[in-house]
Design a protein around this motif. Structure first.
Motif, PDB file in Angstrom:
ATOM      1  N   ASP A  81      36.354  56.836  17.280  1.00 31.98           N
ATOM      2  CA  ASP A  81      36.696  57.586  18.493  1.00 31.98           C
ATOM      3  C   ASP A  81      37.712  56.843  19.348  1.00 31.98           C
ATOM      4  OD1 ASP A  81      35.082  59.790  17.908  1.00 31.98           O
ATOM      5  OD2 ASP A  81      33.313  58.844  18.795  1.00 31.98           O
ATOM      6  N   GLU A  82      37.576  55.530  19.466  1.00 29.91           N
ATOM      7  CA  GLU A  82      38.545  54.737  20.240  1.00 29.91           C
ATOM      8  C   GLU A  82      39.915  54.762  19.578  1.00 29.91           C
ATOM      9  OE1 GLU A  82      35.546  51.390  22.172  1.00 29.91           O
ATOM     10  OE2 GLU A  82      36.463  51.009  20.221  1.00 29.91           O
ATOM     11  N   ALA A  83      39.954  54.639  18.264  1.00 28.11           N
ATOM     12  CA  ALA A  83      41.234  54.653  17.550  1.00 28.11           C
ATOM     13  C   ALA A  83      41.927  56.003  17.709  1.00 28.11           C
ATOM     14  CB  ALA A  83      41.015  54.332  16.075  1.00 28.11           C
ATOM     15  N   LEU A  84      41.154  57.070  17.596  1.00 28.22           N
ATOM     16  CA  LEU A  84      41.738  58.408  17.708  1.00 28.22           C
ATOM     17  C   LEU A  84      42.224  58.712  19.121  1.00 28.22           C
ATOM     18  CD1 LEU A  84      39.169  60.229  15.442  1.00 28.22           C
ATOM     19  CD2 LEU A  84      41.601  59.818  14.918  1.00 28.22           C
ATOM     20  N   ALA A  85      41.640  58.067  20.121  1.00 26.77           N
ATOM     21  CA  ALA A  85      42.046  58.277  21.519  1.00 26.77           C
ATOM     22  C   ALA A  85      43.122  57.291  21.965  1.00 26.77           C
ATOM     23  CB  ALA A  85      40.822  58.144  22.433  1.00 26.77           C
ATOM     24  N   ASP A  86      43.444  56.318  21.143  1.00 29.44           N
ATOM     25  CA  ASP A  86      44.398  55.278  21.521  1.00 29.44           C
ATOM     26  C   ASP A  86      45.813  55.865  21.632  1.00 29.44           C
ATOM     27  OD1 ASP A  86      46.481  53.061  20.659  1.00 29.44           O
ATOM     28  OD2 ASP A  86      44.714  52.026  21.442  1.00 29.44           O
ATOM     29  N   PRO A  87      46.500  55.650  22.754  1.00 29.39           N
ATOM     30  CA  PRO A  87      47.839  56.234  22.932  1.00 29.39           C
ATOM     31  C   PRO A  87      48.885  55.675  21.961  1.00 29.39           C
ATOM     32  CG  PRO A  87      47.223  54.899  24.843  1.00 29.39           C
ATOM     33  CD  PRO A  87      46.029  54.966  23.945  1.00 29.39           C
ATOM     34  N   VAL A  88      48.760  54.443  21.550  1.00 25.76           N
ATOM     35  CA  VAL A  88      49.732  53.867  20.611  1.00 25.76           C
ATOM     36  C   VAL A  88      49.557  54.511  19.236  1.00 25.76           C
ATOM     37  CG1 VAL A  88      50.483  51.747  19.463  1.00 25.76           C
ATOM     38  CG2 VAL A  88      49.892  51.701  21.884  1.00 25.76           C
ATOM     39  N   ILE A  89      48.312  54.680  18.811  1.00 25.45           N
ATOM     40  CA  ILE A  89      48.061  55.342  17.525  1.00 25.45           C
ATOM     41  C   ILE A  89      48.538  56.789  17.600  1.00 25.45           C
ATOM     42  CG2 ILE A  89      46.245  56.148  15.949  1.00 25.45           C
ATOM     43  CD1 ILE A  89      44.798  53.474  16.553  1.00 25.45           C
ATOM     44  N   GLY A  90      48.288  57.454  18.724  1.00 24.13           N
ATOM     45  CA  GLY A  90      48.761  58.827  18.907  1.00 24.13           C
ATOM     46  C   GLY A  90      50.278  58.916  18.810  1.00 24.13           C
ATOM     47  N   ALA A  91      50.962  57.961  19.410  1.00 27.74           N
ATOM     48  CA  ALA A  91      52.431  57.953  19.353  1.00 27.74           C
ATOM     49  C   ALA A  91      52.923  57.738  17.921  1.00 27.74           C
ATOM     50  CB  ALA A  91      52.983  56.866  20.275  1.00 27.74           C
TER      51      ALA A  91
END
Length: 73
Positions: A10-20
């Protein structure tokens, strides 16, 4: 978040860098989430019943395959 542990899914999926990175690579975030959760279930099933995730973590949501229904990408 502490620097001495790995991110949860959940933290990885919400991370803005991963999202970018996902947007830059034109990866559908829902498909990426499905892939990660499916992989986690497969790995968990190899460890045995003592390491099963809680019901909340294993709960299905929209866009997720049925139990055992991992997509073949």
């Amino acid at each position: 978040m502490s620097c001495d542990r790995d991110l949860t899914l959940d933290e990885a999926l919400a991370d803005p860098v991963i999202g970018a990175a996902l947007r830059a690579d034109r990866v559908d975030p829902r498909q990426f989430e499905t892939l990660l959760r499916c992989t986690a279930r497969r790995l968990d099933s190899r460890r045995g019943p003592a390491s099963r995730p809680t019901a909340a973590l294993a709960a299905r949501g929209p866009g997720r395959p049925a139990a055992g229904g991992c997509p073949a990408w």
